[in-house]
Design a protein around this motif. Structure first.
Motif, PDB file in Angstrom:
ATOM      1  N   ARG A  46     -25.808   7.202 -71.733  1.00 15.14           N
ATOM      2  CA  ARG A  46     -27.011   6.353 -71.709  1.00 15.14           C
ATOM      3  C   ARG A  46     -27.164   5.631 -70.366  1.00 15.14           C
ATOM      4  NH1 ARG A  46     -29.305   4.769 -76.844  1.00 15.14           N
ATOM      5  NH2 ARG A  46     -28.142   5.651 -78.589  1.00 15.14           N
ATOM      6  N   HIS A  47     -26.031   5.293 -69.740  1.00 15.46           N
ATOM      7  CA  HIS A  47     -26.084   4.458 -68.542  1.00 15.46           C
ATOM      8  C   HIS A  47     -25.846   5.226 -67.246  1.00 15.46           C
ATOM      9  CE1 HIS A  47     -25.462   1.451 -71.732  1.00 15.46           C
ATOM     10  NE2 HIS A  47     -26.084   0.631 -70.918  1.00 15.46           N
ATOM     11  N   ALA A  48     -25.540   6.500 -67.329  1.00 11.70           N
ATOM     12  CA  ALA A  48     -25.193   7.255 -66.128  1.00 11.70           C
ATOM     13  C   ALA A  48     -26.415   7.490 -65.243  1.00 11.70           C
ATOM     14  CB  ALA A  48     -24.567   8.592 -66.505  1.00 11.70           C
ATOM     15  N   PRO A  49     -26.302   7.232 -63.943  1.00  6.09           N
ATOM     16  CA  PRO A  49     -27.391   7.573 -63.022  1.00  6.09           C
ATOM     17  C   PRO A  49     -27.420   9.069 -62.764  1.00  6.09           C
ATOM     18  CG  PRO A  49     -25.547   6.634 -61.818  1.00  6.09           C
ATOM     19  CD  PRO A  49     -25.190   6.541 -63.277  1.00  6.09           C
ATOM     20  N   ASP A  50     -28.418   9.494 -62.033  1.00  9.24           N
ATOM     21  CA  ASP A  50     -28.617  10.933 -61.813  1.00  9.24           C
ATOM     22  C   ASP A  50     -27.482  11.571 -61.021  1.00  9.24           C
ATOM     23  OD1 ASP A  50     -30.981  10.794 -63.204  1.00  9.24           O
ATOM     24  OD2 ASP A  50     -32.245  10.616 -61.403  1.00  9.24           O
ATOM     25  N   ASP A  51     -26.773  10.794 -60.198  1.00  9.33           N
ATOM     26  CA  ASP A  51     -25.713  11.396 -59.379  1.00  9.33           C
ATOM     27  C   ASP A  51     -24.345  11.338 -60.047  1.00  9.33           C
ATOM     28  OD1 ASP A  51     -25.341   8.680 -59.208  1.00  9.33           O
ATOM     29  OD2 ASP A  51     -25.054   8.630 -57.025  1.00  9.33           O
ATOM     30  N   GLY A  83     -21.742   9.290 -57.403  1.00 11.63           N
ATOM     31  CA  GLY A  83     -21.824   7.914 -57.905  1.00 11.63           C
ATOM     32  C   GLY A  83     -20.807   7.592 -58.967  1.00 11.63           C
ATOM     33  N   ARG A 111     -18.520  -0.328 -62.284  1.00 18.35           N
ATOM     34  CA  ARG A 111     -19.537  -1.300 -62.721  1.00 18.35           C
ATOM     35  C   ARG A 111     -19.510  -1.501 -64.227  1.00 18.35           C
ATOM     36  NH1 ARG A 111     -23.381   1.347 -60.979  1.00 18.35           N
ATOM     37  NH2 ARG A 111     -24.328   2.150 -62.886  1.00 18.35           N
ATOM     38  N   HIS A 136     -22.189  12.960 -63.421  1.00 14.99           N
ATOM     39  CA  HIS A 136     -22.190  13.989 -64.459  1.00 14.99           C
ATOM     40  C   HIS A 136     -21.014  13.743 -65.405  1.00 14.99           C
ATOM     41  CE1 HIS A 136     -25.050  15.907 -61.792  1.00 14.99           C
ATOM     42  NE2 HIS A 136     -24.145  15.812 -60.817  1.00 14.99           N
ATOM     43  N   ASP A 152     -18.643   4.179 -58.422  1.00 16.31           N
ATOM     44  CA  ASP A 152     -19.460   2.974 -58.588  1.00 16.31           C
ATOM     45  C   ASP A 152     -19.865   2.786 -60.043  1.00 16.31           C
ATOM     46  OD1 ASP A 152     -19.297   2.428 -55.906  1.00 16.31           O
ATOM     47  OD2 ASP A 152     -21.242   3.320 -55.395  1.00 16.31           O
ATOM     48  N   PHE A 153     -20.224   3.858 -60.677  1.00 18.22           N
ATOM     49  CA  PHE A 153     -20.672   3.810 -62.077  1.00 18.22           C
ATOM     50  C   PHE A 153     -19.562   3.314 -62.995  1.00 18.22           C
ATOM     51  CE2 PHE A 153     -20.685   6.503 -66.017  1.00 18.22           C
ATOM     52  CZ  PHE A 153     -21.681   5.815 -66.693  1.00 18.22           C
TER      53      PHE A 153
END
Length: 815
Positions: A574-579, A513, A520, A581, A516-517
Motif C-alpha cells: 500500500r505504501h511502496a513508491p513506484d521505484d 528507493g 521511513r 518492488h 529510504d522506503f
C-alpha cells in the motif's frame, strides 16, 4: 463558517452492522452516508431479521469480547418508544460433564482477563437461576450477570433514527447490481434504481457479502450456513409471563444447544446438526422468497430430521418440555469464515472498498465502532489484526477451503477447543521441502497458516530417558505436548538441532528507493552496509506495533524482510513508491534454523567461507554455498543459541536438509520442533507479535525500546512516541513458583488479590525448570514481586523475574 465537506459513503446492507456503522460514522462527523438495502425496512430479511439476539461477551478472543462489551454498553443506552434495545437478563453456561465444567473455569479466567464480571456456580444456583432445569443433570455453570438479549431489529431502528437525524439516508428496496471503479479506487455503486457516487463503499451485506465482493473484484472468504431455531408451544410453567424474558439466556454446550424465553414459550437454537452450507449467490431476494412462501430470504424450511436428536436433549435438560411440542421452526442463515472471525478492513485491490462482514449481533456495535474509527481516524482504537481482511494466505482463499473450514467452524461453535488444536481438514495443504524427512522422523504436526508444522519428533523419544523426572502435566496442558519437547530443547542447548523455519514469511524488497522506503516505515536504523541484519518494528501513526520485522540488507538495493502475516505484505504494498518492488518469496524458498553450541562445527566444514565469529558476526548476512546448495545465511537466533537461518530455493531444500543431517551425525544433530522452540524463545524473552504485543502496545511498553532509534530521520509513529507519557503497563516476565505448574496463555494475573493483567505467551522453560509466562501488568513491578495466575479456577503463585531469564550476558549467541 462554510459547511465542511465530508466523504461520500455508501453502506451496502441495513442489517445490524450497516445501521450501527451509519450511526458510528455520523457521530464522528461523516454525515454524507447512504445505506442501501435490497429488502424492506425495518426488517429487510437478512440474518439480523431472525437473530435470536443472544449476547454472551466472554470468549478466548480479547477482540471479540471487547466488541461484545461495547455492543452491550451501546444497546443498553438505546430504546424505541420506551422499549429497550437490550435486556440484561444475564447468561448461564451449563456443564453436564467434568470436561465442560473445567472449561467453564477456563472461561471464567477469560472473563477476568478481559474485564467481564462472571463466576462459576454450583448446580443448586443454576437451578435457582433457571427453575425448569433438571438439577441432577447439571454439574455447575458459568453465570455472567451483564450478558443478555439484544433486540436486533429495534437496535437497527434506534441507530437508523440517530444517523438520519445527523444527515444519513436509508433507502430500502435498492438492490446493488455493480460496483464502479476508476484507477484502482471505488467511485460508487450501480443499483436497480440508479447510480450512487461514493468515495467509500462498505459491504455490510452479511451472507450476501461474497456477492457484493464479486461485483467489486474483491475476495470475501465467508461461507453462509443454515442453523436451526425453534419455538415451543406455550408452557404452563411460564404462563402469565409479564416480560419477553426474565431468566438468563442459557447455553447447553455439551449438546450444542441454547435457550431463551419468548414470553410463555422457549426458543431453542441448535448447532448439533450436520453443516448446511448455503450458496450466497443462490439466496433469493426478499420478494422472491416471500413469493415462495418463506418469511424472509434468510429463513429456510425447518429440517425435522436434523432436529430429533436435539429435541431429546432439550427434554432431558428441561423436563417441562416433555409435555409440549415445537410450534414453529426454521433454518436461519448466517456467516462463518475459515477461522470464525469477522472480515474487516479496506481492500488494497480496490481502494475505498471496505468489508464489515461475518459479524454476529453479539459483536455488531463493537465492529461498527472499529470500522468507523478506521475510516475516519485511519486506525481502530483496539487491535483487530485477527479480523483483518488480509489475514488469510492465498492457499486459504479457495472456495473449497472456505466451505470446508467454514462448515467446521459451525460444528465447533460450542466445542471445547484447545489453543493448539488444529483444524482436521484439508490437511496436509502446505508442506516444506523437508516434509518427507520429517515424516520419516515421526514428526507430530500441528498446523498454522495452512502449513504443517512439526512440534516434536518421535525419533527423539530415546532422549527422554536422560532427562530425569519431568513434572506431570494436567490433562489440558498435556494435550498436543510430549516430554520429547524437553529432550529437543536440551539437545539444542547442549549440541545442535535443525528447525524448519520455512513457514516464516519472507519478502523481497528491491529497487532504487528500497532503503529510504523501509527506513521511513520502520523504527530502527536500516542505513547500514550490505550484509547487515536489523531487528526493527513496523509502527502505526500512534506508535503502536503493527508488526516486528527482521531486515537483511543483501545488496545496495536488495533487502530480505522476515515478516509475520499477509497483512505485512499488504501494508508494504500500500505504501511502496513506484521505484520499490516487493515480492513474497515464501512459497518459493525454504529455511532451516541450525542452532546450538555445535552449530559452527556443523556448518563450517560445508563451506569455504569464514563462519567464525570474527568472519561472520552476530546479526550479519552472507550469501554462500553449503556443498552444492546456494544459501543466504543470516546469523541470528530465536532460541538464544549460536547459529544461523539458512535459506535456499524450495527445489534445493531437501538437498540442504540431507547435507546438514549427514554432516551433523557425528555431532549428535537432531531435528527439533516448535514446542521446544517456543520454550527456548520464552527463556530468552523473545516476543511473538500478535500474541505478546499488537498495535495497542508501544515499543517501550513491550520491552522493545532497543529497536527504536528516535534520533534518526522521521519514521512512522515517531512523533506519537515522542508525545507518549511514561508507560503505565509493561510486558512483564513471570516464573511460576511451583516447578510442576504450567499455564498456557490468556489467564488472568492477580496482584494483591485482584485481576491486574493477563498472560500473553507461556510455556515450560526446560533449562530453567520453571514455567515462564509473560503478562501485561502495571509498570514498575520489582523483580521478586509475588502474583497469582488463575488457571482453571486455581490461583498459582508466580514471581516477577528479571529478563533475560537465560544467558543475560548473551555469551552463547556471540561465541
Amino acid at each position: 463558517m462554510p459547511h465542511e465537506v465530508t466523504p461520500r459513503v455508501i453502506v451496502v446492507g441495513a442489517g445490524i452492522v450497516g445501521c450501527s456503522l451509519a450511526d458510528e460514522l455520523t457521530a464522528r462527523g461523516w454525515t454524507d452516508v447512504t445505506v442501501l438495502e435490497q429488502g424492506p425496512l425495518p426488517a429487510p430479511g437478512g440474518s439480523t431479521s431472525h437473530a435470536p439476539g443472544l449476547v454472551f461477551r466472554t470468549g478466548p478472543s480479547r477482540t471479540l469480547t471487547r466488541f461484545a462489551a461495547y455492543t452491550v454498553e451501546k444497546f443498553s443506552s438505546l430504546d424505541v418508544a420506551g422499549v429497550p434495545c437490550f435486556e440484561p437478563v444475564g447468561g448461564l453456561e451449563l456443564a453436564t460433564t467434568p470436561e465442560r465444567l473445567a472449561d467453564l473455569h477456563r472461561r471464567a479466567g477469560f472473563a477476568a482477563s478481559w474485564g467481564v464480571s462472571g463466576e462459576v456456580v454450583g448446580a443448586a444456583r443454576c437451578k435457582e437461576l433457571w427453575p425448569l432445569l433438571d438439577e441432577s443433570v447439571v454439574l455447575g455453570g458459568f453465570h455472567t450477570p451483564g450478558d443478555g438479549l439484544a433486540r436486533a431489529v429495534l437496535a437497527c431502528r434506534a441507530q437508523l433514527d440517530r444517523a438520519v437525524a445527523r444527515g444519513a439516508r436509508f433507502l430500502d428496496r435498492h438492490t446493488v447490481t455493480g460496483v464502479a471503479r476508476e484507477d484502482g479506487r471505488v467511485t460508487g455503486v450501480h443499483t436497480d434504481r440508479g447510480f450512487f457516487a461514493a468515495d467509500h463503499v462498505v459491504s455490510a451485506a452479511g451472507f450476501w457479502g461474497p456477492v457484493v465482493g464479486r461485483m467489486a473484484g474483491v475476495d470475501v472468504p465467508l461461507q453462509p450456513l443454515a442453523h436451526q431455531y425453534a419455538r415451543t408451544r406455550p408452557l404452563p410453567e411460564l404462563s402469565g409471563a409479564s416480560a419477553e424474558a426474565t431468566r438468563p439466556i442459557l447455553r447447553f454446550q455439551d449438546a450444542d444447544l441454547y435457550f431463551r424465553e419468548h414470553g410463555d414459550r422457549i426458543g431453542i437454537g441448535s448447532y448439533a446438526h450436520r453443516p448446511l452450507p448455503v450458496d450466497p449467490f443462490a439466496v433469493p431476494p426478499y420478494h422472491e422468497a416471500r413469493a415462495a412462501g418463506r418469511e424472509m430470504p434468510s429463513s429456510y424450511p425447518f429440517t425435522e430430521e436434523d432436529w430429533a436428536p436435539s429435541w431429546a436433549e432439550c427434554r432431558r435438560l428441561l423436563p417441562a418440555l416433555r409435555g409440549t411440542e415445537i410450534e414453529s421452526g426454521f433454518n436461519g442463515v448466517f456467516s462463518f469464515t475459515p477461522d470464525g472471525m469477522p472480515l474487516l478492513g479496506e481492500s488494497r485491490e480496490l481502494r475505498g472498498f471496505w468489508l464489515a462482514e461475518a459479524v454476529w449481533v453479539t459483536h455488531s456495535a463493537g465492529v461498527a465502532r472499529a470500522v468507523a474509527e478506521w475510516m475516519v481516524d485511519g486506525r481502530p482504537s483496539i487491535d483487530v489484526h485477527d479480523c483483518d481482511v488480509t489475514r488469510f494466505e492465498e492457499a486459504q482463499r479457495s472456495p473449497a477451503y472456505v466451505r470446508e473450514r467454514g462448515s467446521q467452524q459451525f460444528v465447533e461453535v460450542y466445542d471445547v477447543i484447545h489453543p493448539l488444536q488444529p483444524m482436521e481438514r484439508p490437511r496436509p495443504l502446505r508442506v516444506s521441502p523437508f516434509y518427507p524427512r520429517q515424516q520419516e522422523l515421526g514428526a507430530y504436526f500441528l498446523e498454522g497458516g495452512g502449513w504443517e508444522r512439526p512440534h516434536w519428533y518421535e525419533a527423539n523419544a530415546p532422549l527422554v530417558a536422560g532427562l530425569g523426572e519431568l513434572p506431570a502435566r494436567d490433562d489440558w496442558a498435556a494435550r498436543h505436548w510430549s516430554p520429547i519437547a524437553a529432550a529437543e530443547a536440551r539437545a539444542t542447548r547442549e549440541r545442535v538441532a535443525l528447525y524448519d523455519m520455512t513457514p516464516l514469511r519472507r519478502l523481497e524488497v528491491t529497487g532504487p528507493g528500497a532503503l529510504d522506503f523501509l527506513d521511513r516505515l520502520t523504527s530502527n536504523n536500516l542505513r547500514k552496509k550490505p550484509g547487515a541484519v536489523t531487528y526493527t518494528l513496523l509502527l502505526d501513526e500512534s506508535g503502536g506495533i503493527r508488526s516486528d520485522l527482521t531486515v537483511a540488507r543483501l545488496g545496495p538495493e536488495h533487502f530480505q524482510v522476515g515478516a509475520n502475516s499477509p497483512a505485512d505484505l499488504d501494508h508494504l504494498l500500500r505504501h511502496a513508491p513506484d521505484d520499490v518492488h516487493i515480492r513474497d518469496i515464501t512459497s518459493g524458498t525454504c529455511c532451516v534454523g541450525v542452532w546450538g553450541p555445535l552449530a559452527r562445527d556443523l556448518v563450517q566444514p560445508l563451506t569455504g567461507d569464514d563462519f567464525s565469529h570474527e568472519g561472520f558476526g552476530y546479526f550479519r548476512a552472507k550469501r554462500t554455498h553449503l556443498g552444492h546448495v546456494p544459501v543466504t545465511a543470516l546469523r541470528l537466533s530465536y532460541v538464544g543459541e549460536l547459529g544461523w537461518e539458512l535459506y535456499t530455493t524450495a527445489d534445493l531444500g531437501l538437498r540442504l536438509w540431507d547435507r546438514l543431517w549427514e554432516a551433523g551425525r557425528d555431532l549428535g544433530v537432531i531435528a527439533a520442533g516448535r514446542s521446544a522452540f517456543n520454550s527456548l524463545r520464552l527463556e530468552k524473552g523473545y516476543r511473538a507479535w500478535g500474541t505478546d504485543m499488537t498495535c495497542e502496545d508501544t515499543p517501550y511498553e513491550a520491552g522493545l525500546g532497543f529497536a527504536v532509534r528516535m534520533d534518526k530521520e522521521h519514521f512512522t509513529g515517531q512523533d506519537a512516541l515522542r508525545a507518549r507519557p511514561e508507560p503505565t503497563r509493561t510486558l512483564t516476565p513471570l516464573l511460576l513458583d511451583d516447578p510442576a505448574a504450567v499455564v498456557l496463555g490468556k489467564e488472568p494475573v492477580h496482584l494483591d488479590g485482584v485481576p491486574a493483567g493477563y498472560v500473553t505467551s507461556a510455556g515450560y522453560g526446560y533449562t530453567l525448570g520453571r514455567c515462564v509466562a509473560y503478562a501485561w501488568l502495571p509498570a514498575g513491578l520489582a523483580p521478586g514481586t509475588g502474583v497469582h495466575i488463575e488457571y482453571f479456577g486455581e490461583k498459582l503463585p508466580a514471581t516477577v523475574a528479571e529478563e533475560p531469564l537465560f544467558d543475560p550476558g548473551m555469551s552463547r549467541l556471540r561465541r
